[in-house]
Design a protein around this motif. Sequence first.
Motif, PDB file in Angstrom:
ATOM      1  N   ARG A 136       0.836  -1.210   0.000  1.00 46.84           N
ATOM      2  CA  ARG A 136       0.000   0.000   0.000  1.00 46.84           C
ATOM      3  C   ARG A 136       0.871   1.261   0.000  1.00 46.84           C
ATOM      4  O   ARG A 136       0.539   2.261  -0.629  1.00 46.84           O
ATOM      5  N   ARG A 137       1.955   1.205   0.731  1.00 46.28           N
ATOM      6  CA  ARG A 137       2.870   2.352   0.760  1.00 46.28           C
ATOM      7  C   ARG A 137       3.523   2.550  -0.605  1.00 46.28           C
ATOM      8  O   ARG A 137       3.652   3.677  -1.091  1.00 46.28           O
ATOM      9  N   LEU A 138       3.907   1.444  -1.242  1.00 44.15           N
ATOM     10  CA  LEU A 138       4.500   1.538  -2.577  1.00 44.15           C
ATOM     11  C   LEU A 138       3.504   2.118  -3.577  1.00 44.15           C
ATOM     12  O   LEU A 138       3.870   2.921  -4.439  1.00 44.15           O
ATOM     13  N   GLU A 139       2.248   1.696  -3.459  1.00 38.58           N
ATOM     14  CA  GLU A 139       1.225   2.200  -4.384  1.00 38.58           C
ATOM     15  C   GLU A 139       1.037   3.706  -4.225  1.00 38.58           C
ATOM     16  O   GLU A 139       0.975   4.447  -5.217  1.00 38.58           O
ATOM     17  N   ALA A 140       0.937   4.172  -2.978  1.00 39.09           N
ATOM     18  CA  ALA A 140       0.749   5.605  -2.737  1.00 39.09           C
ATOM     19  C   ALA A 140       1.953   6.404  -3.228  1.00 39.09           C
ATOM     20  O   ALA A 140       1.806   7.467  -3.848  1.00 39.09           O
ATOM     21  N   LEU A 141       3.142   5.880  -2.961  1.00 39.42           N
ATOM     22  CA  LEU A 141       4.357   6.542  -3.433  1.00 39.42           C
ATOM     23  C   LEU A 141       4.398   6.566  -4.956  1.00 39.42           C
ATOM     24  O   LEU A 141       4.673   7.599  -5.579  1.00 39.42           O
ATOM     25  N   LYS A 143       1.941   6.332  -7.104  1.00 41.73           N
ATOM     26  CA  LYS A 143       0.902   7.153  -7.720  1.00 41.73           C
ATOM     27  C   LYS A 143       1.359   8.599  -7.879  1.00 41.73           C
ATOM     28  O   LYS A 143       1.168   9.221  -8.934  1.00 41.73           O
ATOM     29  N   SER A 144       1.979   9.127  -6.841  1.00 41.97           N
ATOM     30  CA  SER A 144       2.467  10.508  -6.911  1.00 41.97           C
ATOM     31  C   SER A 144       3.621  10.645  -7.897  1.00 41.97           C
ATOM     32  O   SER A 144       3.679  11.597  -8.689  1.00 41.97           O
ATOM     33  N   LEU A 145       4.524   9.672  -7.877  1.00 37.33           N
ATOM     34  CA  LEU A 145       5.716   9.771  -8.716  1.00 37.33           C
ATOM     35  C   LEU A 145       5.426   9.487 -10.182  1.00 37.33           C
ATOM     36  O   LEU A 145       6.059  10.071 -11.065  1.00 37.33           O
ATOM     37  N   VAL A 146       4.478   8.603 -10.451  1.00 35.01           N
ATOM     38  CA  VAL A 146       4.110   8.338 -11.844  1.00 35.01           C
ATOM     39  C   VAL A 146       3.531   9.598 -12.477  1.00 35.01           C
ATOM     40  O   VAL A 146       3.892   9.974 -13.598  1.00 35.01           O
ATOM     41  N   GLU A 147       2.643  10.258 -11.759  1.00 34.82           N
ATOM     42  CA  GLU A 147       2.063  11.494 -12.297  1.00 34.82           C
ATOM     43  C   GLU A 147       3.141  12.554 -12.504  1.00 34.82           C
ATOM     44  O   GLU A 147       3.155  13.253 -13.525  1.00 34.82           O
ATOM     45  N   GLU A 204      -8.831   0.756 -13.076  1.00 31.50           N
ATOM     46  CA  GLU A 204      -8.372   1.074 -11.721  1.00 31.50           C
ATOM     47  C   GLU A 204      -7.373   0.026 -11.227  1.00 31.50           C
ATOM     48  O   GLU A 204      -6.363   0.363 -10.595  1.00 31.50           O
ATOM     49  N   GLU A 205      -7.657  -1.244 -11.504  1.00 32.45           N
ATOM     50  CA  GLU A 205      -6.749  -2.305 -11.074  1.00 32.45           C
ATOM     51  C   GLU A 205      -5.415  -2.203 -11.813  1.00 32.45           C
ATOM     52  O   GLU A 205      -4.346  -2.407 -11.226  1.00 32.45           O
ATOM     53  N   ALA A 206      -5.471  -1.868 -13.093  1.00 29.31           N
ATOM     54  CA  ALA A 206      -4.229  -1.684 -13.851  1.00 29.31           C
ATOM     55  C   ALA A 206      -3.411  -0.540 -13.265  1.00 29.31           C
ATOM     56  O   ALA A 206      -2.186  -0.640 -13.122  1.00 29.31           O
ATOM     57  N   GLY A 207      -4.089   0.541 -12.901  1.00 31.43           N
ATOM     58  CA  GLY A 207      -3.388   1.669 -12.305  1.00 31.43           C
ATOM     59  C   GLY A 207      -2.759   1.308 -10.974  1.00 31.43           C
ATOM     60  O   GLY A 207      -1.646   1.744 -10.659  1.00 31.43           O
ATOM     61  N   ARG A 208      -3.471   0.511 -10.179  1.00 27.17           N
ATOM     62  CA  ARG A 208      -2.926   0.088  -8.887  1.00 27.17           C
ATOM     63  C   ARG A 208      -1.651  -0.725  -9.075  1.00 27.17           C
ATOM     64  O   ARG A 208      -0.638  -0.498  -8.394  1.00 27.17           O
ATOM     65  N   ILE A 209      -1.687  -1.673 -10.006  1.00 29.23           N
ATOM     66  CA  ILE A 209      -0.515  -2.525 -10.245  1.00 29.23           C
ATOM     67  C   ILE A 209       0.663  -1.683 -10.726  1.00 29.23           C
ATOM     68  O   ILE A 209       1.787  -1.814 -10.232  1.00 29.23           O
ATOM     69  N   PHE A 210       0.392  -0.811 -11.696  1.00 32.44           N
ATOM     70  CA  PHE A 210       1.482  -0.017 -12.259  1.00 32.44           C
ATOM     71  C   PHE A 210       2.090   0.906 -11.214  1.00 32.44           C
ATOM     72  O   PHE A 210       3.314   1.027 -11.108  1.00 32.44           O
ATOM     73  N   CYS A 211       1.247   1.568 -10.441  1.00 33.88           N
ATOM     74  CA  CYS A 211       1.759   2.504  -9.434  1.00 33.88           C
ATOM     75  C   CYS A 211       2.566   1.775  -8.363  1.00 33.88           C
ATOM     76  O   CYS A 211       3.580   2.298  -7.878  1.00 33.88           O
ATOM     77  N   THR A 212       2.128   0.574  -7.988  1.00 32.74           N
ATOM     78  CA  THR A 212       2.875  -0.188  -6.988  1.00 32.74           C
ATOM     79  C   THR A 212       4.245  -0.578  -7.531  1.00 32.74           C
ATOM     80  O   THR A 212       5.262  -0.471  -6.827  1.00 32.74           O
ATOM     81  N   TYR A 213       4.270  -1.012  -8.785  1.00 36.96           N
ATOM     82  CA  TYR A 213       5.558  -1.359  -9.397  1.00 36.96           C
ATOM     83  C   TYR A 213       6.444  -0.115  -9.500  1.00 36.96           C
ATOM     84  O   TYR A 213       7.641  -0.161  -9.199  1.00 36.96           O
TER      85      TYR A 213
END
Length: 236
Positions: A136-141, A143-147, A204-213
Motif C-alpha cells: 500500500r505504501r508503494l502504491e501511494a508513493l 501514484k504521486s511519482l508516476v504522475e 483502476e486495477e491496472a493503475g494500482r498494479i502499475f503505481c505499486t511497481y
Amino acid sequence: MATIPPAPVLPGDARLEVFVHPAGLPPNRPLEEDNKFSDARRLEYLGMQMTELAYMDALKTRWPQATTQQLTVIAQTHSPNHLPVKSIVLTFAAVPMAVPPAPPLPGDALLEIFIHPASVPPNRVCDPTNKFSDGRRLEALGKSLVELAYRDVMQTKWPRSSATEISALVNSTISGFMERAVHAYQWKDAVRGRPPSLDADSREEAGRIFCTYAGAVHVEYGYERLRGWIDALTTI
C-alpha cells in the motif's frame, strides 16, 4: 497482412493539438501566432476538407475510366471518415510496438507488488529490514511519482505547451498509459490473492498494479530511472 505505411512525422506542437481532445481545452482559447498548428478545431475542419479532396484524387488515379458519379459513390461509401471503429482499432492493433523491459526488482518487491493488498492484514506493521514494505505504501508513493514523471515527460516532449494544455494531456491519457503498460507486461495475470468480486480487467486495477511497481522502482533505483522507464513506455 498489408504493410501499414508510417504516418508523416509531426512536431510536438502538432501532436499536442491532435491528441488532446478539444473538450479538454478552453472553448475561447486564442490562436497562437507563432504556432502554425494552433488549434485542433481548426486542424480538424481543414483536415476534413483536405481528406475528402485527397481521397477523391486517389480514387481518380486508381480508376481513371470511372465517371465522377461513380467515384463519388465510392468515396461516400468507403471514405476514411466512414471507416467502422472496429476496423480502425484492428489496424492500430496490427502495428507491433516494442515494449521496453521493466526495471528488474528483487523478490521482496515482487511479493509486495503481485500479492493483492486485500489479502494482506490492513494493520500489518512495516518491516524495517525490508525497504519495499508494504504494497500500500508503494502504491501511494508510485501514484504521486508516476504522475510527476509522466508530466515531466510530456513537458519535455512539448516544451512550448502551456501548463493548462499539459494538464489536459496528462489527465486525459495517464490512465490509458498505465493500462497499456500493464497489459503489455501481462501483469494482471501475475497478481495473487485478488478478491473474486474485483474486476481484474478494470482500469483502476491496472493503475494500482502499475503505481505499486513504479513505487518499488523508485525505492530501488531512484526517480531518474523511473522517469526514463516511463519515457520509454510512452511509445507503446
